[in-house]
Structures are given as C-alpha cells and as structure tokens.
Design an enzyme around this catalytic site. Structure first.
Site, PDB file in Angstrom:
ATOM      1  CD  GLU A   1      -2.533  29.182  54.866  1.00  0.00           C
ATOM      2  OE1 GLU A   1      -1.363  28.835  54.611  1.00  0.00           O
ATOM      3  OE2 GLU A   1      -2.827  30.023  55.741  1.00  0.00           O
TER       4      GLU A   1
ATOM      5  CD  GLU B   1       4.003  30.983  51.556  1.00  0.00           C
ATOM      6  OE1 GLU B   1       3.674  32.046  50.970  1.00  0.00           O
ATOM      7  OE2 GLU B   1       3.995  30.871  52.800  1.00  0.00           O
TER       8      GLU B   1
ATOM      9  CG  ASP C   1       6.793  31.309  56.694  1.00  0.00           C
ATOM     10  OD1 ASP C   1       5.724  30.725  56.973  1.00  0.00           O
ATOM     11  OD2 ASP C   1       6.976  31.915  55.622  1.00  0.00           O
ATOM     12  CB  SER C   2       3.209  30.269  61.285  1.00  0.00           C
ATOM     13  OG  SER C   2       3.716  28.987  61.607  1.00  0.00           O
TER      14      SER C   2
ATOM     15  CE  LYS D   1       4.513  25.008  54.596  1.00  0.00           C
ATOM     16  NZ  LYS D   1       4.281  26.393  54.134  1.00  0.00           N
TER      17      LYS D   1
ATOM     18  CG  ASP E   1       7.197  27.325  55.862  1.00  0.00           C
ATOM     19  OD1 ASP E   1       6.939  26.728  54.805  1.00  0.00           O
ATOM     20  OD2 ASP E   1       6.320  27.765  56.633  1.00  0.00           O
TER      21      ASP E   1
HETATM   22  O1  KIV Z   1       4.029  28.687  58.346  1.00  0.00           O
HETATM   23  C1  KIV Z   1       3.157  27.844  58.585  1.00  0.00           C
HETATM   24  O2  KIV Z   1       2.880  27.500  59.745  1.00  0.00           O
HETATM   25  C2  KIV Z   1       2.450  27.263  57.455  1.00  0.00           C
HETATM   26  C3  KIV Z   1       1.253  26.429  57.747  1.00  0.00           C
HETATM   27  C4  KIV Z   1       0.154  27.233  58.295  1.00  0.00           C
HETATM   28  C5  KIV Z   1       0.826  25.632  56.576  1.00  0.00           C
HETATM   29  O3  KIV Z   1       2.829  27.465  56.354  1.00  0.00           O
END
Ligand code: KIV
Length: 261
Positions: free
Chosen positions: A189, A121, A50-51, A119, A89
């Site tokens: 992280e 959090e 989600d980056s 993924k 994510d």
């Molecule tokens: O969203 C993302 O790119 C991440 C990584 C930095 C682990 O969660």
C-alpha cells in the site's frame, strides 16, 4: 485463462498460477448484494477490509473495528459470492498481542464466517513468527506492508513509503520475510512504484498494489471509492467509475416527492 476449481471458488493454487499470466483483480466488499455483484463481475478476490470502519461505520480510522464486525460482514460476503476467494482483515489488536490470539481469531474468520484466508498488517520479527504459526496451522495469510493503516499513530499519517534507501531496503527485507513465513500474497500500500516492481520481481507470491502504480501482480481498491459512495473524497489513485451517491439521493428524493404528493 479459464480457472476452475473443485468448489467453484478461486484457491491459493489457482491464484498463484496467475502470477506473470494474468493480473489479479481484488475489491473490497462488506455486504451480500455488493459481494454478489462483484463476484458476478469477475473479481478474483473479495477483501472484507477493515476499511469498513471508515466507509460503512464512519470512523476516522480502522482502529475501532472489532472481531464481531468482521465476522458479521464476512458471513454476508461469503453468502453473496460463489467464485472469488474471500479474505478477511484481522482487526486492530486481534492478532498483535500473541500468536495464540491470532490463531484463535483467524480460525474464527474461517470456521465461523467462512472466509478462505485472512489478511494482517506488518512484517516485524514477532509478526513474521505469528504468520508462520498461522500458515503452519493451515490458515492462508495475505500480508500487508508499506502504509499500514492500523499503525497510523505510529507512522504519523498516511504517506508514500519506500522513498529513502533505508526504507527501500527494509521493505524488500519485509517482502522476503512474508514470503518465507508462508504468505500466499501480500498487499503493497502506497509504496513507490519502482520499488513495488522490484519487490514483485523478487518474490514468487502474489503482490497486490494499492497506490503503488500498475506494476504489482494485482490491484485492490475500496469498492466505495470506485463507486463514488465514500463518506469523504476518493483517493487520487482510485478511478471513480460511478456516482452512486447522486443516484441514491435522486432516487430517494423521487420516492419522497411521490409519497408526499
Ligand atoms: O481494509 C482495506 O480495505 C485494505 C485495503 C485497502 C488493502 O486493507
């Protein structure tokens, strides 16, 4: 170590077999061409992070990212890759409200977009229960603890975790809980390096570090940071290996000059 699977892609089994044998190389990817380059280069896991909210859409956090964005970008990354395991994510508020919502949205990532895992959090008790529900339903889950960007407002900024004894104990407890809930892997992280090493030694699942030193089973970086193609500065822990912004600027300028002359 040569790893072959029935589909040609890494699976949870081939990845888990890498623990203590070979480090796992994970990179983010958001589009088809980048995904195919990273796949051909040998990335083991492609994370549709989600980056993308920051590096593709220009938001100043990951909070505005939606399920629709994640599904569209995941589809592109799956189509661009053949060998890497693709992890998506789950965006902010797509899994925190209830385990049912989490199941529905994680299921969409696999069934509609073709990801092989999701993924999410956090490792507080109700999230551990949600992860248990997902893994019981056959949805592979990668956890994420330490700095969790979706909680930036609650945490009050981006900083290293695991500096105090109580924080260390909490992170160790969370790591064990993620493993117990069935995560095949989790991201650490911005976690103190010696704590990341202790956690890595204390679990059987794969730890993937970012800003946590070189002590985890694998490492992940945001591809734009590696390529010098981020909207802002790359973080200190990311080794910048190219200057893509200059290449794009110079190529575009050459085209524009030629077109106009
Ligand atoms: O969203 C993302 O790119 C991440 C990584 C930095 C682990 O969660």
């Amino acid at each position: 170590m040569s790893i072959q699977t029935f589909s040609g892609r890494h699976t949870l089994r081939t990845l888990k077999a890498m623990k203590k044998q070979e480090r796992v190389a994970m990179l983010t990817a958001y589009d088809v061409v980048t995904a195919s380059c990273l796949d051909e280069a040998g990335a083991d896991i492609l994370l549709v992070g989600d980056s993308l909210g920051n590096v593709v859409y220009g938001f100043d956090s990951t909070l505005p990212v939606t399920m629709e964005m994640m599904l569209a970008h995941t589809g592109a990354v799956v189509r661009g890759s053949k060998r890497a395991l693709v992890v998506t994510d789950l965006p902010f508020m797509s899994y925190q409200v209830s385990a049912e919502e989490a199941l529905k949205n994680a299921g969409r990532c696999l069934a509609e977009a073709g990801a092989q895992a999701v993924k999410l959090e956090g490792a507080y008790p109700s999230m551990i229960e949600t992860i248990r529900r997902l893994t019981e339903a056959g949805i592979p889950v990668m956890g994420h603890i330490g700095l969790t960007p979706q909680s930036v407002n609650q945490m009050g900024g981006y900083y290293t975790h695991g500096k105090t004894e109580s924080d260390r104990e909490r992170l160790l407890r969370e790591a064990k809980a993620l493993e117990g809930a069935g995560c095949f892997s989790f991201v650490l992280e911005c976690v103190e390096e010696n704590l990341a090493a202790e956690i890595t030694a204390s679990v059987n699942c794969l730890t993937i570090g970012i800003g946590a030193g070189k002590v985890c089973d694998g490492e992940v970086l945001v591809i734009n940071d590696v390529l010098g193609f981020s909207p802002g500065k790359s973080p200190k822990f990311a080794k910048v290996r190219a200057d893509l912004k200059s290449i794009v600027r110079e190529s575009a300028a050459a085209y524009i000059q030629e077109t106009k002359s």
